[in-house]
Design a protein around this motif. Structure first.
Motif, PDB file in Angstrom:
ATOM      1  N   MET A  32       0.819  -1.200   0.000  1.00  0.00           N
ATOM      2  CA  MET A  32       0.000   0.000   0.000  1.00  0.00           C
ATOM      3  C   MET A  32       0.860   1.260   0.000  1.00  0.00           C
ATOM      4  O   MET A  32       0.674   2.137  -0.844  1.00  0.00           O
ATOM      5  CB  MET A  32      -0.948   0.031   1.214  1.00  0.00           C
ATOM      6  CG  MET A  32      -1.981   1.163   1.133  1.00  0.00           C
ATOM      7  SD  MET A  32      -3.122   1.163   2.520  1.00  0.00           S
ATOM      8  CE  MET A  32      -1.997   1.565   3.851  1.00  0.00           C
ATOM      9  N   ILE A  36       1.407   3.579  -3.474  1.00  0.00           N
ATOM     10  CA  ILE A  36       0.849   4.932  -3.479  1.00  0.00           C
ATOM     11  C   ILE A  36       1.954   5.966  -3.674  1.00  0.00           C
ATOM     12  O   ILE A  36       1.802   6.917  -4.459  1.00  0.00           O
ATOM     13  CB  ILE A  36       0.078   5.188  -2.172  1.00  0.00           C
ATOM     14  CG1 ILE A  36      -1.168   4.293  -2.100  1.00  0.00           C
ATOM     15  CG2 ILE A  36      -0.327   6.655  -2.057  1.00  0.00           C
ATOM     16  CD1 ILE A  36      -1.921   4.398  -0.803  1.00  0.00           C
ATOM     17  N   THR A  39       3.052   5.969  -7.210  1.00  0.00           N
ATOM     18  CA  THR A  39       2.032   6.592  -8.054  1.00  0.00           C
ATOM     19  C   THR A  39       2.173   8.103  -8.036  1.00  0.00           C
ATOM     20  O   THR A  39       2.101   8.770  -9.084  1.00  0.00           O
ATOM     21  CB  THR A  39       0.630   6.194  -7.587  1.00  0.00           C
ATOM     22  OG1 THR A  39       0.472   4.773  -7.687  1.00  0.00           O
ATOM     23  CG2 THR A  39      -0.449   6.871  -8.415  1.00  0.00           C
ATOM     24  N   CYS A 253      -1.433   7.966 -13.225  1.00  0.00           N
ATOM     25  CA  CYS A 253      -0.862   8.326 -11.917  1.00  0.00           C
ATOM     26  C   CYS A 253      -1.283   9.735 -11.515  1.00  0.00           C
ATOM     27  O   CYS A 253      -1.566   9.997 -10.345  1.00  0.00           O
ATOM     28  CB  CYS A 253       0.650   8.221 -11.961  1.00  0.00           C
ATOM     29  SG  CYS A 253       1.281   6.527 -12.030  1.00  0.00           S
ATOM     30  N   SER A 256      -4.880   9.544 -10.482  1.00  0.00           N
ATOM     31  CA  SER A 256      -4.964   8.835  -9.198  1.00  0.00           C
ATOM     32  C   SER A 256      -4.534   9.732  -8.049  1.00  0.00           C
ATOM     33  O   SER A 256      -5.149   9.721  -6.974  1.00  0.00           O
ATOM     34  CB  SER A 256      -4.098   7.569  -9.242  1.00  0.00           C
ATOM     35  OG  SER A 256      -4.533   6.689 -10.244  1.00  0.00           O
ATOM     36  N   THR A 257      -3.481  10.502  -8.258  1.00  0.00           N
ATOM     37  CA  THR A 257      -3.020  11.415  -7.212  1.00  0.00           C
ATOM     38  C   THR A 257      -4.064  12.479  -6.913  1.00  0.00           C
ATOM     39  O   THR A 257      -4.310  12.815  -5.745  1.00  0.00           O
ATOM     40  CB  THR A 257      -1.696  12.072  -7.638  1.00  0.00           C
ATOM     41  OG1 THR A 257      -0.726  11.060  -7.913  1.00  0.00           O
ATOM     42  CG2 THR A 257      -1.169  12.973  -6.538  1.00  0.00           C
ATOM     43  N   LEU A 260      -6.862  10.781  -5.023  1.00  0.00           N
ATOM     44  CA  LEU A 260      -6.439  10.508  -3.655  1.00  0.00           C
ATOM     45  C   LEU A 260      -6.449  11.770  -2.810  1.00  0.00           C
ATOM     46  O   LEU A 260      -6.861  11.749  -1.637  1.00  0.00           O
ATOM     47  CB  LEU A 260      -5.042   9.878  -3.664  1.00  0.00           C
ATOM     48  CG  LEU A 260      -4.464   9.483  -2.313  1.00  0.00           C
ATOM     49  CD1 LEU A 260      -5.318   8.399  -1.661  1.00  0.00           C
ATOM     50  CD2 LEU A 260      -3.028   8.995  -2.467  1.00  0.00           C
ATOM     51  N   VAL A 395      -8.390   4.968   1.167  1.00  0.00           N
ATOM     52  CA  VAL A 395      -7.655   4.990  -0.105  1.00  0.00           C
ATOM     53  C   VAL A 395      -8.461   4.218  -1.143  1.00  0.00           C
ATOM     54  O   VAL A 395      -8.703   3.022  -0.964  1.00  0.00           O
ATOM     55  CB  VAL A 395      -6.251   4.373   0.041  1.00  0.00           C
ATOM     56  CG1 VAL A 395      -5.519   4.369  -1.299  1.00  0.00           C
ATOM     57  CG2 VAL A 395      -5.437   5.128   1.082  1.00  0.00           C
ATOM     58  N   VAL A 399      -6.852   3.513  -6.970  1.00  0.00           N
ATOM     59  CA  VAL A 399      -5.601   4.258  -6.826  1.00  0.00           C
ATOM     60  C   VAL A 399      -4.463   3.311  -6.461  1.00  0.00           C
ATOM     61  O   VAL A 399      -3.366   3.366  -7.038  1.00  0.00           O
ATOM     62  CB  VAL A 399      -5.754   5.371  -5.766  1.00  0.00           C
ATOM     63  CG1 VAL A 399      -4.417   6.047  -5.494  1.00  0.00           C
ATOM     64  CG2 VAL A 399      -6.784   6.391  -6.214  1.00  0.00           C
ATOM     65  N   THR A 400      -4.725   2.425  -5.510  1.00  0.00           N
ATOM     66  CA  THR A 400      -3.699   1.459  -5.109  1.00  0.00           C
ATOM     67  C   THR A 400      -3.320   0.546  -6.266  1.00  0.00           C
ATOM     68  O   THR A 400      -2.152   0.187  -6.435  1.00  0.00           O
ATOM     69  CB  THR A 400      -4.206   0.625  -3.923  1.00  0.00           C
ATOM     70  OG1 THR A 400      -4.722   1.485  -2.907  1.00  0.00           O
ATOM     71  CG2 THR A 400      -3.094  -0.220  -3.338  1.00  0.00           C
ATOM     72  N   GLY A 403      -0.434   1.823  -8.716  1.00  0.00           N
ATOM     73  CA  GLY A 403       0.925   1.609  -8.238  1.00  0.00           C
ATOM     74  C   GLY A 403       1.304   0.144  -8.185  1.00  0.00           C
ATOM     75  O   GLY A 403       2.461  -0.221  -8.481  1.00  0.00           O
TER      76      GLY A 403
END
Length: 574
Positions: A32, A36, A39, A253, A256-257, A260, A395, A399-400, A403
């Motif tokens: 995890m 992350i 990412t 990425c 996703s960032t 997040l 999370v 998203v996880t 990565g």
């Protein structure tokens, strides 16, 4: 007795606690933390070099910006509507004498999401669904389940039970002494609720709304199963890392960032609001003595809303045919026989059960020693472990997965069960940790461990023979809840392994075009499994708590040998 030496501290305590905590830290970092972090780092790199190029491309794309607007829109509205429905429902359940059964039911429905939920609503609100037919015939309305309105209905459905479970524990803040004091000062009940009751609940309500918003922002499986072309952020991210046409991990990425950052910020605001609402009134709960007329209709309405898709799906799975009529033409078990006779289904069930059980067992083995030992010797560290165990809930899995795909796809474990199992273990950590924590509440664990160690037991032997028998109910409850969640998991399984390791949810999704009756049978089986596991988890936790609520250690759910050991230790010490 006088020869017994009582030791309150041990030099090996830090080393033992550190050694027990190491596997948990490694699992968190490997499956995890590092994915992350990578990412986020990868979002600032690309063919053009290091910089903000991926973010600029994301903001310049009308299609990607529309995905953020759509996600924020459906999340905000579903969170607002879900919170507005959950508050009176939680208050009505709190007043009901069957509150425990209703809580178990809400917990079961809370796990009824993703692919099974989408299929259930397609059955009742699709082109030939019963509700669609009723609206068309009697009101002249056409309801498209694949539209934004249909998607909103699905989101509200899985938000309501989560909102109820979030608000329900906080209702203890309303003590009857507050109402009595208000009446003594001459205020009416309506003024009490306006000036005292609702302001006390406002932090809880706002915090729940924030949590529901974050939950909807990261939701993937429901919208994907309903319409794979939905322009939402999680679906766009998955298409960038697992699509058939266009792959762009750097842009994924960046998205996703951004996702997040949104979910963590909103979750942080929600948790701060809920912390301000914590507390209980010594004067008893107001809702225990208040039973307004609206309580029963609200409770019945909530049950009808939550049960309608489930009952319709069960009826559809038992119907021989169900065409353009409100009720089915006949009943049959044909679809269940066909389902059980499919070797792919049996193997999918075995795979799901196997990987879920293995993951829950790994999470329990990694969590139990550090939680018990830190509670005994380092309470601050124990509270830190409790807080860290919540992280997987905030999370988004999509998203996880980005990565994880970047880090582990080139390795031998990429796309295999050996990657899926530890990732699933991290995912069920919050549930296992909560079960263990609930079982440890009220136990003087330090005294139990000191008694065992003073009479010659080693730390591991004391953990296995003394502590574990007294928390097995809570551990079983957390394990069953984690198992139930993993049986319904689709996102990580679909993105990390796909059809190479076909689980029950992936099998169900692959059968979306095979016929509504067969899909209904699969959804019904899934709901029955989740319901059974939720009920078992609830009763396990209830039994564990009932055994440790007494003040005296002798009544703390300990076995006879443990009680005798503690008596001897106390006699020698005092």
């Amino acid at each position: 007795m006088m020869g017994i030496r009582i030791r309150r501290s041990h030099r090996w305590e830090p080393w033992l606690v550190g050694a027990s905590l190491a596997p948990l830290i490694v699992m968190y970092l490997a499956f995890m933390g590092l994915p992350i972090a990578w990412t986020v780092i990868r979002s600032f790199t690309g063919p053009q070099g290091t910089g903000l190029g991926n973010y600029l491309e994301m903001f310049r794309s009308p299609f990607l910006l529309q995905s953020f607007r759509n996600s924020i829109w459906v999340s905000a509205w579903s969170a607002a509507i879900g919170t507005a429905l959950a508050l009176p429902s939680a208050m009505a359940i709190r007043r009901s004498p069957k509150r425990e059964a209703f809580t178990v039911f809400c917990n079961t429905v809370n796990n009824f999401s993703g692919v099974p939920l989408a299929f259930a609503f397609i059955v009742i609100m699709g082109t030939q669904g019963a509700i669609t037919i009723l609206l068309r015939r009697h009101l002249g309305l056409e309801l498209d389940i694949y539209s934004s309105t249909g998607l909103m209905i699905l989101y509200v459905y899985f938000q309501v039970p989560l909102g109820i479970l979030s608000i329900y524990p906080a209702l203890d803040v309303l003590g009857r002494d507050l109402l009595e004091a208000s009446r003594t000062l001459g205020a009416s009940d309506g003024r009490f609720w306006l000036k005292v009751g609702f302001p006390l609940l406002l932090p809880t309500v706002s915090g729940t709304g924030c949590l529901l918003f974050a939950n909807a922002m990261g939701a993937y499986a429901t919208a994907y199963a309903l319409n794979t072309n939905s322009n939402l952020v999680p679906i766009r991210i998955s298409s960038l890392v697992a699509g058939d046409v266009f792959l762009d991990f750097d842009l994924a990425c960046a998205m996703s960032t951004a996702l997040l950052a949104i979910t963590l910020s909103v979750t942080f605001l929600g948790m701060r609001a809920r912390v301000r609402s914590q507390g209980s009134s010594p004067g008893g709960n107001l809702l225990d003595i208040s039973n307004p007329r609206w309580s029963a209709p609200v409770l019945l309405g909530t049950l009808a809303f939550l049960l309608l898709p489930v009952l319709s799906t069960v009826l559809h799975s038992l119907s021989s045919s169900w065409g353009a009529t409100v009720l089915p033409d006949g009943l049959s078990l044909r679809w269940y026989r066909e389902l059980i006779g499919d070797p792919r289904f049996r193997w999918a069930v075995l795979r799901s059960v196997g990987v879920s059980a293995l993951s829950v067992g790994l999470a329990s083995a990694v969590l139990l020693p550090p939680m018990v030992l830190s509670r005994c010797f380092y309470p601050r560290l124990y509270r830190g472990i409790e807080r860290a165990s919540i992280v997987p809930l905030v999370v988004p899995p999509v998203v996880t997965s980005v990565g994880l795909l970047i880090l582990y796809s080139p390795t031998p474990i990429g796309g295999t069960i050996w990657l899926l199992t530890p990732v699933y273990s991290v995912m069920c950590v919050p549930f296992v940790a909560r079960g263990i924590s609930s079982a440890l509440e009220g136990m003087n664990l330090r005294e139990i461990m000191e008694a065992a160690l003073s009479f010659g037991m080693g730390p591991l032997k004391a953990l296995v023979q003394v502590v574990l028998p007294n928390i097995k109910g809570g551990l079983a409850s957390g394990a069953l809840m984690g198992f139930s969640v993993l049986m319904g998991e689709f996102v990580l399984g679909n993105l990390l392994v796909g059809t190479r390791f076909e689980t029950l949810q992936i099998y169900l999704f692959s059968k979306r075009g095979a016929g509504g009756h067969l899909a209904s049978a699969m959804v019904t089986v899934h709901f029955l499994v989740c319901g059974t596991l939720s009920a078992m988890a609830w009763w396990s936790l209830k039994g564990s708590r009932s055994g440790i609520r007494d003040r005296e250690i002798e009544s703390a759910g300990c076995g006879g040998k443990v009680r005798q050991l503690i008596r001897r230790w106390r006699h020698a010490a005092y």
